[in-house]
Design a protein around this motif. Sequence first.
Motif, PDB file in Angstrom:
ATOM      1  N   SER A  32       0.852  -1.118   0.088  1.00 19.98           N
ATOM      2  CA  SER A  32       0.088  -0.049  -0.155  1.00 19.98           C
ATOM      3  C   SER A  32       0.833   1.384   0.050  1.00 19.98           C
ATOM      4  CB  SER A  32      -1.000   0.059   1.097  1.00 19.98           C
ATOM      5  OG  SER A  32      -1.724   1.140   1.356  1.00 19.98           O
ATOM      6  N   VAL A  33       2.041   1.138   0.800  1.00 18.24           N
ATOM      7  CA  VAL A  33       2.785   2.306   0.807  1.00 18.24           C
ATOM      8  C   VAL A  33       3.440   2.302  -0.468  1.00 18.24           C
ATOM      9  CG1 VAL A  33       4.884   3.180   1.756  1.00 18.24           C
ATOM     10  CG2 VAL A  33       3.086   2.346   3.148  1.00 18.24           C
ATOM     11  N   ALA A  35       2.341   1.561  -3.257  1.00 20.76           N
ATOM     12  CA  ALA A  35       1.574   2.230  -4.220  1.00 20.76           C
ATOM     13  C   ALA A  35       1.424   3.716  -4.242  1.00 20.76           C
ATOM     14  CB  ALA A  35       0.301   1.543  -4.057  1.00 20.76           C
ATOM     15  N   ARG A  36       1.712   4.266  -3.443  1.00 17.38           N
ATOM     16  CA  ARG A  36       1.555   5.704  -3.252  1.00 17.38           C
ATOM     17  C   ARG A  36       3.179   6.367  -3.240  1.00 17.38           C
ATOM     18  NH1 ARG A  36      -1.560   3.832   0.840  1.00 17.38           N
ATOM     19  NH2 ARG A  36      -0.002   4.503   2.552  1.00 17.38           N
ATOM     20  N   CYS A  37       4.030   5.735  -3.796  1.00 18.31           N
ATOM     21  CA  CYS A  37       5.578   6.197  -4.101  1.00 18.31           C
ATOM     22  C   CYS A  37       5.573   7.182  -5.020  1.00 18.31           C
ATOM     23  CB  CYS A  37       6.430   4.861  -4.565  1.00 18.31           C
ATOM     24  SG  CYS A  37       7.864   5.232  -5.056  1.00 18.31           S
ATOM     25  N   THR A  38       6.411   8.225  -4.992  1.00 16.45           N
ATOM     26  CA  THR A  38       6.446   9.417  -5.713  1.00 16.45           C
ATOM     27  C   THR A  38       6.998   8.805  -7.157  1.00 16.45           C
ATOM     28  OG1 THR A  38       7.035  10.713  -3.911  1.00 16.45           O
ATOM     29  CG2 THR A  38       7.668  11.463  -6.037  1.00 16.45           C
ATOM     30  N   ARG A  40       6.625   6.023  -8.518  1.00 15.48           N
ATOM     31  CA  ARG A  40       5.325   5.114  -9.210  1.00 15.48           C
ATOM     32  C   ARG A  40       4.437   6.246  -9.728  1.00 15.48           C
ATOM     33  NH1 ARG A  40       0.370   3.401  -8.108  1.00 15.48           N
ATOM     34  NH2 ARG A  40      -0.154   1.526  -9.036  1.00 15.48           N
ATOM     35  N   HIS A  41       4.279   7.199  -9.121  1.00 13.25           N
ATOM     36  CA  HIS A  41       3.376   8.357  -9.361  1.00 13.25           C
ATOM     37  C   HIS A  41       3.940   8.908 -10.830  1.00 13.25           C
ATOM     38  CE1 HIS A  41       0.057   8.220  -6.741  1.00 13.25           C
ATOM     39  NE2 HIS A  41       1.005   8.360  -5.614  1.00 13.25           N
ATOM     40  N   ARG A  44       3.322   6.759 -13.648  1.00 12.00           N
ATOM     41  CA  ARG A  44       2.210   6.532 -14.349  1.00 12.00           C
ATOM     42  C   ARG A  44       1.534   7.810 -14.875  1.00 12.00           C
ATOM     43  NH1 ARG A  44      -1.242   2.339 -12.708  1.00 12.00           N
ATOM     44  NH2 ARG A  44      -3.056   3.631 -12.458  1.00 12.00           N
TER      45      ARG A  44
END
Length: 58
Positions: A32-33, A35-38, A40-41, A44
């Motif tokens: 979950s953490v 998935a909120r990684c800078t 990764r963002h 995407r």
Amino acid sequence: MAIDLPARIGSLRIMLTPPPALPAQRHAAVLSVGARCTVRHALRQPPAVVLALAPEGW
């Protein structure tokens, strides 16, 4: 690599390695953490990329 042009990375896998002492029931929290990684963002929703030559002596 992607098979079409322009040449680029076609996919990326990020493997997270939890500490050995982390209980298995906390593994979902690690994902979950992640998935909120800078990073990764940014992958995407790609940022603008600017190319420039560095000034002399930089």
